[in-house]
Design a protein around this motif. Structure first.
Motif, mmCIF file in Angstrom:
data_model
loop_
_atom_site.group_PDB
_atom_site.id
_atom_site.type_symbol
_atom_site.label_atom_id
_atom_site.label_comp_id
_atom_site.label_asym_id
_atom_site.label_seq_id
_atom_site.Cartn_x
_atom_site.Cartn_y
_atom_site.Cartn_z
ATOM 1 N N GLU A 61 0.875 -1.182 0.000
ATOM 2 C CA GLU A 61 0.000 0.000 0.000
ATOM 3 C C GLU A 61 0.909 1.227 0.000
ATOM 4 O O GLU A 61 1.739 1.402 0.892
ATOM 5 C CB GLU A 61 -0.933 0.016 1.212
ATOM 6 N N ALA B 252 -3.921 -4.082 7.890
ATOM 7 C CA ALA B 252 -3.043 -4.368 6.747
ATOM 8 C C ALA B 252 -2.720 -5.862 6.684
ATOM 9 O O ALA B 252 -2.738 -6.471 5.616
ATOM 10 C CB ALA B 252 -1.761 -3.545 6.858
ATOM 11 N N THR C 277 4.179 -1.318 3.321
ATOM 12 C CA THR C 277 3.360 -0.113 3.222
ATOM 13 C C THR C 277 4.218 1.140 3.356
ATOM 14 O O THR C 277 5.226 1.131 4.066
ATOM 15 C CB THR C 277 2.215 -0.153 4.273
ATOM 16 N N SER D 197 7.771 -1.273 6.338
ATOM 17 C CA SER D 197 7.170 0.022 5.993
ATOM 18 C C SER D 197 8.213 1.114 5.873
ATOM 19 O O SER D 197 9.334 0.989 6.385
ATOM 20 C CB SER D 197 6.095 0.420 7.007
ATOM 21 N N ASN E 219 -5.077 1.729 -3.797
ATOM 22 C CA ASN E 219 -4.745 2.135 -2.428
ATOM 23 C C ASN E 219 -5.995 2.626 -1.711
ATOM 24 O O ASN E 219 -7.015 2.897 -2.355
ATOM 25 C CB ASN E 219 -3.701 3.265 -2.474
#
Ligand code: HPA
Ligand code: ZN
Length: 330
Positions: free
Chosen positions: A14, A87, A95, A133, A279
């Motif tokens: 994402e 998530a 992400t 991330s 997204n």
């Protein structure tokens, strides 16, 4: 084996997610109570009933108000950890999270508090959930470039401490009347400093803002970018250079960029060979996290398994992960 399960199991990144936009009504109320803040809504249902947006600005007004309950490091942690659990449920492996420090520093919250809470959740997500991330510090475009420079200066002393996470700069908030050109100098500075660059463009604003974000700001990815369709030469450029557009289907419907998901141009952009991915933008406000964005788009636009595979692969390919790491998923 449903299409939803197929899509859930696809490794996905994402890339367009505002962490303040993951603050669910129940957490807003919980944090308001914990911080002794009185909300202008008697309960969750009446807050949620106010989520009837007419355009980007009508959403932003509520989004900034909602973020007013975030006071302590623990608040920022709780918000971010809740997102990571969602998530994980959606099969996200990586992400790149945007956050808006100006929304918080303007209220007297220290820059360190914002970084510390979000980063603690991100590091815990890596060790406990296996989700990697990065953080994208985003400037608010309705504020001045001088304010953006001041924000950058306030954050830079934290760069070493958060160098595993904070690698990129973004630009969000009210698009119309706040063109990329307004932030040319601060983007040039961020580039010299070695940050990766993204910017919102072509959501409500014209295709020319997408061009300007690429040419004046030197961004690598465009957040939204759906209005690029109005400019055929730009479309060709985006296709030729595989410029990533981080499209947010449910957001675009809630903010009336398109009248319905059936009219959304995601499939058109995909068929034109553009590097688009899906997204959730601000999932607590727009009625769906990442997998819902995939599935509702699939249903409305008749996306097949091959399309869903391409969208998921595009998301990983367009991430800022090192090449070797991407290849483990592709
Ligand atoms: N557009 C612009 N600014 C934003 C958005 C968006 O979709 N979400 C949060 N800030
Ligand atoms: Zn956004």
């Amino acid at each position: 084996f449903s299409l939803r399960e197929f899509t859930r199991q696809l490794p996905k990144a994402e890339l367009h997610l505002h962490i303040e936009g993951t603050l669910e009504p129940d957490l807003i109320f919980k944090l308001a109570q914990r911080n002794h803040i009185t909300l202008p809504y008697p309960d969750q249902a009446s807050l949620q009933a106010a989520y009837q947006f007419t355009d980007l600005q009508s959403f932003l007004d509520l989004y900034y108000a909602g973020a007013g309950v975030l006071i302590t490091e623990q608040d920022f942690f709780d918000m971010t950890w809740a997102y990571f659990l969602r998530a994980q449920a959606d099969g996200i492996v990586h992400t790149e999270i945007m956050f808006d420090p100006q929304t918080h520093t303007a209220r007297g919250i220290a820059m360190e508090t914002v970084f510390a809470g979000i980063a603690r959740a991100a590091r815990q997500a890596k060790s406990e959930l296996g989700i990697s991330s990065y953080l994208i510090l985003s400037f608010l475009r309705h504020l001045s470039q001088a304010d953006a420079f001041a924000t950058l200066d306030a954050a830079l002393p934290l760069r070493n401490q958060y160098s595993d996470l904070w690698i990129a700069i973004g630009l969000d908030s009210s698009e119309k009347g706040n063109p990329p050109a307004k932030f040319e100098k601060v983007y040039a500075r961020c580039r010299e400093l070695g940050f990766r660059l993204v910017a919102h463009a072509g959501e409500e604003g014209p295709a020319s803002y997408v061009r300007d974000a690429l040419q004046l700001l030197n961004v690598e990815r465009i957040d939204h970018g759906v209005r690029s369709q109005d400019d055929p030469a730009l479309m060709q450029y985006l296709a030729d250079h595989a410029i990533s557009l981080t499209v947010c289907p449910l957001s675009n419907i809630k903010l009336k960029v398109f009248d319905s998901l059936h009219q959304h141009n995601l499939k058109h952009l995909l068929d034109r060979g553009l590097n688009v991915c899906v997204n959730s933008d601000d999932p607590a406000y727009f009625g769906g996290y990442l997998l819902d964005n995939y599935m509702q788009s699939a249903q409305a636009l008749n996306l097949q398994q091959a399309d869903l595979r391409t969208l998921a692969a595009n998301s990983l390919r367009s991430s800022f992960l090192p090449k070797e790491q991407k290849q483990t998923w592709l």
